[in-house]
Design an enzyme around this catalytic site. Structure first.
Site, mmCIF file in Angstrom:
data_model
loop_
_atom_site.group_PDB
_atom_site.id
_atom_site.type_symbol
_atom_site.label_atom_id
_atom_site.label_comp_id
_atom_site.label_asym_id
_atom_site.label_seq_id
_atom_site.Cartn_x
_atom_site.Cartn_y
_atom_site.Cartn_z
ATOM 1 C CE1 TYR A 1 1.493 -6.539 2.303
ATOM 2 C CE2 TYR A 1 1.013 -7.766 3.471
ATOM 3 C CZ TYR A 1 0.725 -7.465 2.887
ATOM 4 O OH TYR A 1 0.149 -6.756 4.069
ATOM 5 C CG PHE B 1 -4.525 -6.466 2.856
ATOM 6 C CD1 PHE B 1 -4.180 -5.464 1.906
ATOM 7 C CD2 PHE B 1 -5.765 -6.766 2.520
ATOM 8 C CE1 PHE B 1 -4.448 -5.003 1.043
ATOM 9 C CE2 PHE B 1 -6.354 -5.979 1.579
ATOM 10 C CZ PHE B 1 -5.764 -5.462 0.774
#
Length: 232
Positions: free
Chosen positions: A66, A77
């Site tokens: 991210y 994730f």
């Protein structure tokens, strides 16, 4: 970058002396010196720290970390406990609810999975803040391919959850007949309705592990609001 010190070291240490890795190391070092890079340097190899090679039961492959503030901490994730759960992970939770009846937790911190033997591997391990794919093609892919090959060489049952085309591009490396390969579209809101929802990968993985007399994964992530203790 935080050093790998457990049994992964023997399996992949040969990569560290290869020319591509020396170039990658120098590139990453320069990036951290001049830009905001995620995750924190000490968290880059958390997938390996939290899940030793000898403990791997399940492999989940992601792509980039991210790239927004405070999210990435080295597990695909997963986000840090205080960070809003991203849309793809929300869809993973929805599938877990439908598949195994897990309640949807109030956080996206997945270290509990890693601690049970779920290798949560991004194929690229760093990214420049707010610039998706900015560290692709710099050498991480070669390194994580070596990681995937090390898992493939393990002579025991292991499950791979390959979500989306990039993850499924690794299938040619997965040649071990003792392993189970599960494929589905990516859980992103752009593709989850094309077959990720209803894939039942979590129950299939646990059934496979139990068939081979291995402890299944407890996929339920606890709520922070319940007072559950979560390691930062």
């Amino acid at each position: 970058m935080g050093a790998i010190e457990n049994d992964w070291l023997e399996a992949i240490s040969g990569e560290f002396s290869k020319p591509y890795y020396r170039e990658l190391f120098q590139f990453v070092k320069e990036e951290y010196s001049h830009y905001i890079i995620y995750p924190n340097a000490d968290d880059i190899f958390n997938a390996f720290h939290f899940t030793p090679l000898s403990k791997v039961k399940v492999v989940i492959l992601g792509q980039d970390p991210y790239h927004n503030v405070g999210q990435a901490h080295g597990l695909c994730f997963s986000v840090k406990p205080e960070v809003e759960t991203p849309p793809s992970l929300e869809n993973i939770y929805k599938e877990l609810h439908d598949d195994l009846g897990c309640y949807i937790p109030d956080n996206g911190y997945l270290k509990k999975w890693a601690d049970q033997g779920v290798l949560m591997l991004n194929t690229v391990l760093t990214v420049r803040a707010h610039q998706a794919a900015s560290h692709q093609g710099k050498g991480w892919e070669q390194f994580t391919d070596a990681v995937i090959q090390a898992v493939n060489a393990q002579d025991r049952p292991i499950v791979y959850m390959l979500w989306g085309r990039p993850a499924q591009g690794k299938i040619q490396m997965l040649t071990n007949p003792k392993h189970l390969i599960l494929k589905a579209p990516h859980p992103s809101p752009l593709s989850a309705y094309r077959g990720f929802f209803g894939c039942r990968h979590f129950s299939q993985a646990n059934a496979f592990l139990q068939e081979h007399r291995l402890e299944p994964i407890d996929w339920q992530i606890p709520n922070i609001s319940d007072g559950s203790m979560l390691d930062a």
